[in-house]
Write a protein that holds these residues in place. Structure first.
Motif, PDB file in Angstrom:
ATOM      1  N   MET A   1       0.846  -1.202   0.000  1.00  0.00           N
ATOM      2  CA  MET A   1       0.000   0.000   0.000  1.00  0.00           C
ATOM      3  C   MET A   1       0.881   1.252   0.000  1.00  0.00           C
ATOM      4  SD  MET A   1      -2.951   1.220   2.744  1.00  0.00           S
ATOM      5  CE  MET A   1      -4.247   0.123   2.208  1.00  0.00           C
ATOM      6  N   THR A   2       0.583   2.190  -0.900  1.00  0.00           N
ATOM      7  CA  THR A   2       1.352   3.429  -0.976  1.00  0.00           C
ATOM      8  C   THR A   2       0.951   4.366   0.172  1.00  0.00           C
ATOM      9  OG1 THR A   2      -0.286   4.515  -2.387  1.00  0.00           O
ATOM     10  CG2 THR A   2       1.438   3.238  -3.489  1.00  0.00           C
ATOM     11  N   VAL A   3       1.778   5.412   0.378  1.00  0.00           N
ATOM     12  CA  VAL A   3       1.472   6.409   1.414  1.00  0.00           C
ATOM     13  C   VAL A   3       0.132   7.073   1.121  1.00  0.00           C
ATOM     14  CG1 VAL A   3       2.193   8.617   2.410  1.00  0.00           C
ATOM     15  CG2 VAL A   3       3.904   6.855   1.943  1.00  0.00           C
ATOM     16  N   SER A   4      -0.097   7.386  -0.152  1.00  0.00           N
ATOM     17  CA  SER A   4      -1.339   8.026  -0.564  1.00  0.00           C
ATOM     18  C   SER A   4      -2.547   7.149  -0.231  1.00  0.00           C
ATOM     19  CB  SER A   4      -1.306   8.315  -2.072  1.00  0.00           C
ATOM     20  OG  SER A   4      -2.501   8.928  -2.491  1.00  0.00           O
ATOM     21  N   SER A   5      -2.458   5.852  -0.579  1.00  0.00           N
ATOM     22  CA  SER A   5      -3.550   4.914  -0.309  1.00  0.00           C
ATOM     23  C   SER A   5      -3.791   4.759   1.185  1.00  0.00           C
ATOM     24  CB  SER A   5      -3.245   3.546  -0.919  1.00  0.00           C
ATOM     25  OG  SER A   5      -3.185   3.632  -2.322  1.00  0.00           O
ATOM     26  N   HIS A  60     -10.012   1.461  -7.304  1.00  0.00           N
ATOM     27  CA  HIS A  60      -9.037   2.170  -6.460  1.00  0.00           C
ATOM     28  C   HIS A  60      -9.608   2.293  -5.055  1.00  0.00           C
ATOM     29  CE1 HIS A  60      -6.746   5.719  -4.968  1.00  0.00           C
ATOM     30  NE2 HIS A  60      -5.774   5.180  -5.681  1.00  0.00           N
ATOM     31  N   SER A 175       0.143  14.653  -3.171  1.00  0.00           N
ATOM     32  CA  SER A 175      -0.270  13.452  -3.917  1.00  0.00           C
ATOM     33  C   SER A 175      -0.033  13.680  -5.404  1.00  0.00           C
ATOM     34  CB  SER A 175      -1.750  13.168  -3.648  1.00  0.00           C
ATOM     35  OG  SER A 175      -2.261  12.228  -4.564  1.00  0.00           O
ATOM     36  N   LYS A 176       0.568  12.682  -6.061  1.00  0.00           N
ATOM     37  CA  LYS A 176       0.830  12.803  -7.504  1.00  0.00           C
ATOM     38  C   LYS A 176      -0.467  13.013  -8.268  1.00  0.00           C
ATOM     39  CE  LYS A 176       5.071  10.367  -8.620  1.00  0.00           C
ATOM     40  NZ  LYS A 176       5.663   9.126  -9.206  1.00  0.00           N
TER      41      LYS A 176
END
Length: 218
Positions: A1-5, A60, A175-176
């Motif tokens: 899991m990414t930081v954003s998620s 997502h 966030s990208k």
């Protein structure tokens, strides 16, 4: 899991907890626990961005969270239509009619905002704006009802936690998908945080007052 998620999931958990408790209290206190204006805006926002999110991002974490919010919000809307009539000074046809019209208008607003700003900025700016309004309407609800009926510390703290999680992600970490750090969201999120702390303080004081009253009577 990414930081954003991770931060999106934390935001989602915070709001789901708040919504579930709002649903519980709605039935327990025979009232509605989320101010209708923001409830309608939230409900239509969640439906719109669940559908658009699925088309753009698929399954997502944000799309899944939005869908879960929709399910709980259906229940909270039910409590408004079941118990809200006694708090709204209008005839039954007007009560249901104006609610229906407002929900349609909210859907139109989200559609045009999406067309204008796109899925990410549209969801962010409108979502935080709804949150901003909700913070003040919770305080108004507290004073209008003369206490914490249909409200709880769990709702207030979970809302505060969920919003602050997304404020940290979008306004501090960046966030990208959202185009990096967004200072507008940061400032709005910090104002919401301060107002939410004020609301939490109101509920804490009300709870202490109620305990003191019970102790004095016993």
């Amino acid at each position: 899991m990414t930081v954003s998620s991770l931060f999106i999931a934390l935001c989602g958990i915070g709001w789901i907890v708040a919504y579930v408790d709002a649903l519980r209290l709605g039935f327990k206190d025979k009232t509605y626990s989320i101010p209708f204006i923001t409830l309608a805006l939230n409900f239509t926002w969640e439906i719109h961005y669940t559908i658009q999110g699925y088309h753009v991002f698929g399954y997502h974490v944000s799309t899944i969270v939005n869908f879960l919010w929709v399910l709980v919000d259906i229940g909270i809307l039910y409590t408004y239509f079941k118990y809200g009539r006694k708090e709204v000074k209008a005839s039954t046809p007007v009560f249901y009619g104006q609610a229906f019209v407002f929900i349609i208008l909210c859907s139109i607003i989200h559609h045009f905002t999406y067309q204008w700003l796109g899925i990410v900025k549209g969801a962010l700016y409108v979502g935080f704006s709804i949150n901003f309004i909700m913070s003040f309407l919770f305080i108004r609800m507290f004073y209008r009802r003369g206490g914490s009926q249909g409200q709880s510390l769990l709702i207030a703290i979970s809302k505060c936690f969920g919003t602050f999680s997304s404020t940290i992600l979008i306004g501090m970490i960046g966030s990208k998908t959202a185009g990096g750090i967004n200072h507008h969201i940061l400032y709005m999120g910090l104002i919401i945080f301060v107002v939410d702390l004020f609301y939490i303080n109101l509920l804490v004081k009300d709870k202490k007052k109620a305990k003191t009253k019970v102790s004095a009577l016993s």
